[in-house]
Write a protein that holds these residues in place. Structure first.
Motif, PDB file in Angstrom:
ATOM      1  N   CYS A  37     -34.827 -15.401  11.887  1.00 34.10           N
ATOM      2  CA  CYS A  37     -34.684 -13.966  12.155  1.00 34.10           C
ATOM      3  C   CYS A  37     -33.477 -13.352  11.451  1.00 34.10           C
ATOM      4  N   THR A  38     -32.554 -14.170  10.954  1.00 28.50           N
ATOM      5  CA  THR A  38     -31.377 -13.631  10.275  1.00 28.50           C
ATOM      6  C   THR A  38     -31.668 -13.237   8.827  1.00 28.50           C
ATOM      7  N   VAL A  39     -32.830 -13.609   8.299  1.00 27.75           N
ATOM      8  CA  VAL A  39     -33.155 -13.305   6.899  1.00 27.75           C
ATOM      9  C   VAL A  39     -33.496 -11.819   6.761  1.00 27.75           C
ATOM     10  N   PRO A  40     -32.877 -11.105   5.823  1.00 22.76           N
ATOM     11  CA  PRO A  40     -33.210  -9.687   5.610  1.00 22.76           C
ATOM     12  C   PRO A  40     -34.697  -9.518   5.287  1.00 22.76           C
ATOM     13  N   VAL A  75     -40.395 -13.228  14.408  1.00 20.63           N
ATOM     14  CA  VAL A  75     -40.998 -14.543  14.157  1.00 20.63           C
ATOM     15  C   VAL A  75     -41.778 -14.961  15.394  1.00 20.63           C
ATOM     16  N   HIS A  76     -42.978 -15.479  15.194  1.00 20.28           N
ATOM     17  CA  HIS A  76     -43.745 -15.992  16.331  1.00 20.28           C
ATOM     18  C   HIS A  76     -44.570 -17.208  15.893  1.00 20.28           C
ATOM     19  N   GLU A 130     -37.038 -17.554   1.437  1.00 21.21           N
ATOM     20  CA  GLU A 130     -35.650 -17.545   1.910  1.00 21.21           C
ATOM     21  C   GLU A 130     -35.549 -18.114   3.325  1.00 21.21           C
ATOM     22  N   VAL A 131     -36.542 -17.807   4.161  1.00 20.80           N
ATOM     23  CA  VAL A 131     -36.584 -18.403   5.505  1.00 20.80           C
ATOM     24  C   VAL A 131     -36.645 -19.920   5.389  1.00 20.80           C
TER      25      VAL A 131
END
Length: 390
Positions: free
Chosen positions: A229-232, A237-238, A272-273
């Protein structure tokens, strides 16, 4: 595939630890059988046979480590880690069997009142040397196992510890026999058998959980969720799911991004995630992400339900209604957005039509009002220079 340098080093260290164990088991087995036969100690001979049985286990561990640590191939896309898991399962079963045999034979000797002849100092000295050597082997193998993340090698280390415990029982038996207290052997052996059985059960239980794809602990899953969740660009997220194999972990998750971002941007957000998850959790070997343009958590798998029409059907339906409209004839690009159970349409045209885009969109929407799946309609103008660049 070619193994990575780290994987090759880990495989080499794991095999080296097992080779050391095999040589030590062979030497100790020969010494125990020979000395036990010379002094007439059945316990020492039995312990020597136990050491020889460890040679079979060492060979089994070598084979499982070799095949289980190979890189993914055409037939095993997720690697061969389950081979190590199965081997650990079998090794845990062997430990339980050994524990049962120690406890049963000791109870039989206890109830039968079997007397043991005085073995002498050399037999006790051999037992002490064997005990110290196997204890050192346990710590050495366990250190390697934790570094290379091998449950199988860890199980073999505990097998060495079971040898330490059984040799300790033999030492107690030899000392007891030396001083005329033979029943100590049986009592100590029963206790050791229970301890070895506990180790075997723990290994059995962990391996069984791995085979049925037990997830990582809840706190680890929560940390993964927070990292993603910190990725711009990630809105939420689920459906984050994890499983384990031979000390490694795999995760798949759904990433919700903005509904109008391009496919390539959404894919790079997912990459990136993946990068950040791998950086935060080195044990991750596989990260699979699914991009969602809207949060569909709790709605189940959309592929199981009737879907919306794809581009060919959409174009055919719109062409049947808009083929005479100037917007459709001057179309430069057509973008489709599948949102809220509808197909929204963005029509990109050159600036040759001198009408407000809102009016054109309303005309088009009215002419296609009979299409149930049609959502929002918008008209976007591009300059000729921009159109030429496209």
């Amino acid at each position: 595939m070619i193994a990575t340098p780290d994987l090759a080093v880990n495989n080499r260290d794991a095999k080296r630890a097992t080779y050391v164990a095999a040589w030590l088991d062979g030497l100790l087995g020969c010494a125990k059988v020979v000395v036990g036969t010379l002094v007439g100690s059945a316990a020492l001979v039995a312990d020597g046979i136990h050491s020889f049985s460890d040679l079979v286990t060492d060979g089994f561990v070598l084979a499982a480590t070799h095949y289980g640590r190979q890189a993914p191939d055409q037939d095993h896309h997720y690697g061969h880690g389950r081979i190590e898991t199965l081997a650990t399962l079998l090794l845990g079963s062997v430990l339980i069997f050994v524990a049962g045999a120690i406890a049963w034979s000791s109870l039989q000797r206890l109830f039968a009142g079997t007397q043991i002849a005085a073995p002498g100092v050399w037999a006790m000295l051999l037992a002490v040397v064997a005990l110290l050597a196997k204890e050192a082997l346990f710590h050495y193998t366990m250190r390697i196992a934790r570094r290379v993340k091998s449950k199988l090698l860890e199980a073999n280390a505990w097998h060495s510890r079971s040898d330490v415990l059984s040799t300790a029982v033999v030492l107690v038996a030899l000392m007891g026999a030396q001083f005329g207290i033979g029943w100590l052997d049986a009592v100590a052996a029963v206790i050791v058998g229970l301890l070895v059985g506990k180790v075997g059960w723990d290994l059995l239980w962990e391996s069984a959980r791995e085979l049925v794809d037990t997830a990582l602990p809840a706190d680890a899953q929560q940390q993964m969720h927070e990292v993603a969740c910190t990725v711009p660009g990630v809105e939420s997220v689920h459906d984050l799911r994890t499983r384990q194999s031979a000390g490694w972990a795999m995760v798949d998750l759904h990433i919700v991004v903005g509904p109008m971002v391009s496919v390539s941007e959404a894919h790079e957000i997912g990459n990136e995630v993946s990068r950040r998850l791998r950086g935060s959790f080195p044990a991750l070997t596989d990260v699979t992400f699914h991009i969602d343009p809207e949060d569909d958590a709790g709605e189940g798998d959309p592929s199981r339900f009737p879907g919306l029409p794809l581009r060919p059907e959409v174009v055919a339906a719109l062409d049947a209604r808009w083929n005479h409209h100037p917007v459709w004839r001057n179309l430069t690009d057509l973008q489709l957005h599948y949102l809220d159970g509808k197909v929204s349409v963005s029509l990109i045209i050159s600036d040759t039509i001198h009408q407000p885009p809102q009016c054109l969109a309303s005309q088009l929407k009215a002419q296609a009002g009979d299409i149930e799946w049609l959502g929002h309609v918008e008209v976007l103008f591009v300059t000729r220079a921009a159109s030429a660049m496209r």
